[in-house]
Design a protein around this motif. Structure first.
Motif, PDB file in Angstrom:
ATOM      1  N   GLY A  39       0.811  -1.206   0.000  1.00  0.00           N
ATOM      2  CA  GLY A  39       0.000   0.000   0.000  1.00  0.00           C
ATOM      3  C   GLY A  39       0.845   1.256   0.000  1.00  0.00           C
ATOM      4  N   ALA A  40       0.173   2.367  -0.095  1.00  0.00           N
ATOM      5  CA  ALA A  40       0.854   3.662  -0.152  1.00  0.00           C
ATOM      6  C   ALA A  40       0.071   4.675   0.670  1.00  0.00           C
ATOM      7  N   LEU A  41       0.803   5.583   1.239  1.00  0.00           N
ATOM      8  CA  LEU A  41       0.218   6.712   1.941  1.00  0.00           C
ATOM      9  C   LEU A  41      -0.029   7.800   0.907  1.00  0.00           C
ATOM     10  N   GLU A  42      -1.220   8.353   0.916  1.00  0.00           N
ATOM     11  CA  GLU A  42      -1.558   9.411  -0.035  1.00  0.00           C
ATOM     12  C   GLU A  42      -1.878  10.688   0.728  1.00  0.00           C
ATOM     13  N   VAL A  43      -1.213  11.766   0.354  1.00  0.00           N
ATOM     14  CA  VAL A  43      -1.432  13.054   1.017  1.00  0.00           C
ATOM     15  C   VAL A  43      -1.628  14.142  -0.040  1.00  0.00           C
ATOM     16  N   PRO A  44      -2.370  15.184   0.289  1.00  0.00           N
ATOM     17  CA  PRO A  44      -2.498  16.296  -0.654  1.00  0.00           C
ATOM     18  C   PRO A  44      -1.118  16.889  -0.951  1.00  0.00           C
ATOM     19  N   PHE A  45      -0.916  17.318  -2.191  1.00  0.00           N
ATOM     20  CA  PHE A  45       0.392  17.827  -2.589  1.00  0.00           C
ATOM     21  C   PHE A  45       0.816  19.007  -1.724  1.00  0.00           C
ATOM     22  N   GLY A  46      -0.096  19.900  -1.388  1.00  0.00           N
ATOM     23  CA  GLY A  46       0.248  21.045  -0.551  1.00  0.00           C
ATOM     24  C   GLY A  46       0.760  20.626   0.818  1.00  0.00           C
ATOM     25  N   ALA A  47       0.179  19.579   1.389  1.00  0.00           N
ATOM     26  CA  ALA A  47       0.634  19.075   2.686  1.00  0.00           C
ATOM     27  C   ALA A  47       2.033  18.471   2.560  1.00  0.00           C
ATOM     28  N   TRP A  48       2.291  17.752   1.479  1.00  0.00           N
ATOM     29  CA  TRP A  48       3.619  17.175   1.262  1.00  0.00           C
ATOM     30  C   TRP A  48       4.659  18.284   1.095  1.00  0.00           C
ATOM     31  N   ARG A  49       4.320  19.292   0.326  1.00  0.00           N
ATOM     32  CA  ARG A  49       5.246  20.403   0.111  1.00  0.00           C
ATOM     33  C   ARG A  49       5.555  21.111   1.437  1.00  0.00           C
TER      34      ARG A  49
END
Length: 58
Positions: A39-49
């Motif tokens: 599996g993979a963790l998915e986060v909004p791009f803004g949160a990752w940035r």
């Protein structure tokens, strides 16, 4: 999971203790290179940035 272009960060080395990233429109996926089917963790791009910006420079 649909076709996703995964990449390893350049500083991860060759020991296999790292994560892979898939940056897509609006989101970032993160997975363990040793357990790619787990599996993979998915986060909004803004949160990752924001997370990456908060890390100390090396």
């Amino acid at each position: 999971m649909e076709h996703v272009k995964w990449r390893k960060p350049t500083r991860s080395g060759t020991h296999g203790n790292c994560v892979e990233l898939a940056v897509e429109p609006g989101r970032t996926r993160i997975r363990d290179t040793k357990d790619r089917e787990g599996g993979a963790l998915e986060v909004p791009f803004g949160a990752w940035r924001a997370f990456v910006a908060s890390l100390p420079e090396r």
